[in-house]
Design an enzyme around this catalytic site. Structure first.
Site, PDB file in Angstrom:
ATOM      1  N   ASP A   1     -60.577 -75.246  -9.629  1.00  0.00           N
ATOM      2  CA  ASP A   1     -59.259 -74.716  -9.961  1.00  0.00           C
ATOM      3  C   ASP A   1     -58.167 -75.777  -9.843  1.00  0.00           C
ATOM      4  OD1 ASP A   1     -59.431 -74.893  -7.188  1.00  0.00           O
ATOM      5  OD2 ASP A   1     -59.376 -72.744  -6.861  1.00  0.00           O
TER       6      ASP A   1
ATOM      7  N   ASP B   1     -58.146 -63.302   1.467  1.00  0.00           N
ATOM      8  CA  ASP B   1     -58.189 -62.090   0.636  1.00  0.00           C
ATOM      9  C   ASP B   1     -59.537 -61.955  -0.081  1.00  0.00           C
ATOM     10  OD1 ASP B   1     -58.040 -64.142  -1.181  1.00  0.00           O
ATOM     11  OD2 ASP B   1     -56.253 -63.416  -2.216  1.00  0.00           O
TER      12      ASP B   1
ATOM     13  N   HIS C   1     -60.893 -64.329  -2.002  1.00  0.00           N
ATOM     14  CA  HIS C   1     -60.999 -65.072  -3.262  1.00  0.00           C
ATOM     15  C   HIS C   1     -62.035 -66.195  -3.170  1.00  0.00           C
ATOM     16  CE1 HIS C   1     -57.465 -68.027  -2.205  1.00  0.00           C
ATOM     17  NE2 HIS C   1     -58.610 -68.532  -1.807  1.00  0.00           N
TER      18      HIS C   1
ATOM     19  N   GLU D   1     -58.585 -64.046  -7.594  1.00  0.00           N
ATOM     20  CA  GLU D   1     -57.939 -63.186  -6.618  1.00  0.00           C
ATOM     21  C   GLU D   1     -58.451 -61.747  -6.762  1.00  0.00           C
ATOM     22  OE1 GLU D   1     -56.530 -64.665  -4.360  1.00  0.00           O
ATOM     23  OE2 GLU D   1     -54.807 -65.879  -4.897  1.00  0.00           O
TER      24      GLU D   1
HETATM   25  P1  PGA Z   1     -59.391 -73.117   3.183  1.00  0.00           P
HETATM   26  O1  PGA Z   1     -59.243 -72.323   1.832  1.00  0.00           O
HETATM   27  O2  PGA Z   1     -60.669 -73.867   3.087  1.00  0.00           O
HETATM   28  O3  PGA Z   1     -58.202 -74.013   3.239  1.00  0.00           O
HETATM   29  O4  PGA Z   1     -59.430 -72.094   4.290  1.00  0.00           O
HETATM   30  C1  PGA Z   1     -60.326 -71.584   1.372  1.00  0.00           C
HETATM   31  C2  PGA Z   1     -59.966 -70.963   0.062  1.00  0.00           C
HETATM   32  O5  PGA Z   1     -58.811 -70.533  -0.117  1.00  0.00           O
HETATM   33  O6  PGA Z   1     -60.841 -70.886  -0.811  1.00  0.00           O
END
Ligand code: PGA
Length: 241
Positions: A67, A135, A137, A142
């Site tokens: 992404d 959440d 994702h 999302e």
């Molecule tokens: P993080 O993010 O590794 O910074 O916890 C994970 C994500 O949002 O996929």
């Protein structure tokens, strides 16, 4: 789904690095699906160390990232392109021609999504690295009413904006939109590594792995994939094993 409980962050990163390193040694031309975020930083550091030790050659490996923020230029320090260069690509012998990240500055978002999907068709991902958002994702898929199969533009969830504010100084500076590989593309990867670290991921990880498969918890779709390795530290896995 196989669940690996690592004692701590370093052990989690080493286990993940073993899986990625094995894929690159087996097939130096393999395609690696890579993720940003804090979670895979130890994995990238371990792969860099293995490269420096002469164990790994990335010169023919294809990289496809999940992404990118919309409206953030590739050379902006907060772009995911910069993140990947800083933490991995510039430290190994990755060739720029083999590095692929959605272009968040594309004038025609739909055309950019088509381009990325065609690229993914041409380079089926062997190992896809994923983190998980609070959440649920994966990539920037999302929570919503449906699993979106292909690359698409998303509005970031309020929880994602707040989690990413640490990189932008304040919530109001966090981009509101992003391009992300879709759930279908993620599910086509041969092997998926889902990494989770820290007690704040325990609840969502348990919902993703043991709860119902639903687009309201996007990571839950991974229950339907034939080769998912969940690698977490003891605190992230506290509600599972
Ligand atoms: P993080 O993010 O590794 O910074 O916890 C994970 C994500 O949002 O996929």
């Amino acid at each position: 789904m196989r669940i690996y409980k690592a004692a701590d962050y370093a052990a989690m990163s080493k286990l993940a690095s073993d899986v990625v390193a094995a894929a690159v040694i087996k097939d130096p031309c393999c395609a690696l699906g890579l993720a940003t975020g804090s979670t895979p930083l130890g994995l990238y550091a371990s792969l860099v160390a293995r490269y420096e030790a002469g164990e790994l050659d990335f010169s023919r490996t294809v990289f496809v990232n999940l992404d990118e923020y919309i409206g953030v230029a590739a050379d902006d320090p907060n772009s995911y392109c910069s993140f990947m260069q800083r933490h991995f690509f510039s430290a190994v012998n990755a060739r720029s021609v083999n590095i692929n990240i959605p272009n968040g500055m594309a004038d025609d978002t739909a055309a950019e999504c088509r381009r990325y999907d065609e690229l993914l068709e041409a380079h089926p991902v062997d190992v896809q690295v994923l983190g998980i958002g609070h959440d649920g994702h994966i990539g920037f898929n999302e929570p919503g009413d449906a699993f979106v199969p292909g690359t698409h533009a998303v509005e970031l969830d309020a929880r994602t904006i707040s989690a990413n504010a640490r990189f932008f100084g304040a919530e109001e500076n966090v981009p509101r939109r992003a391009l992300t590989m879709g759930i279908g593309s993620i599910m086509r990867a041969r092997t998926i590594l889902l990494l989770a670290y820290g007690a704040d991921k325990a609840e969502i990880l348990a919902r993703a792995i043991r709860g119902p498969v639903t687009p309201h918890v996007p990571a839950s779709v991974l229950q339907l994939h034939a080769d998912v390795r969940v690698i977490g530290d003891a605190t992230a896995l506290a509600e599972l094993i």
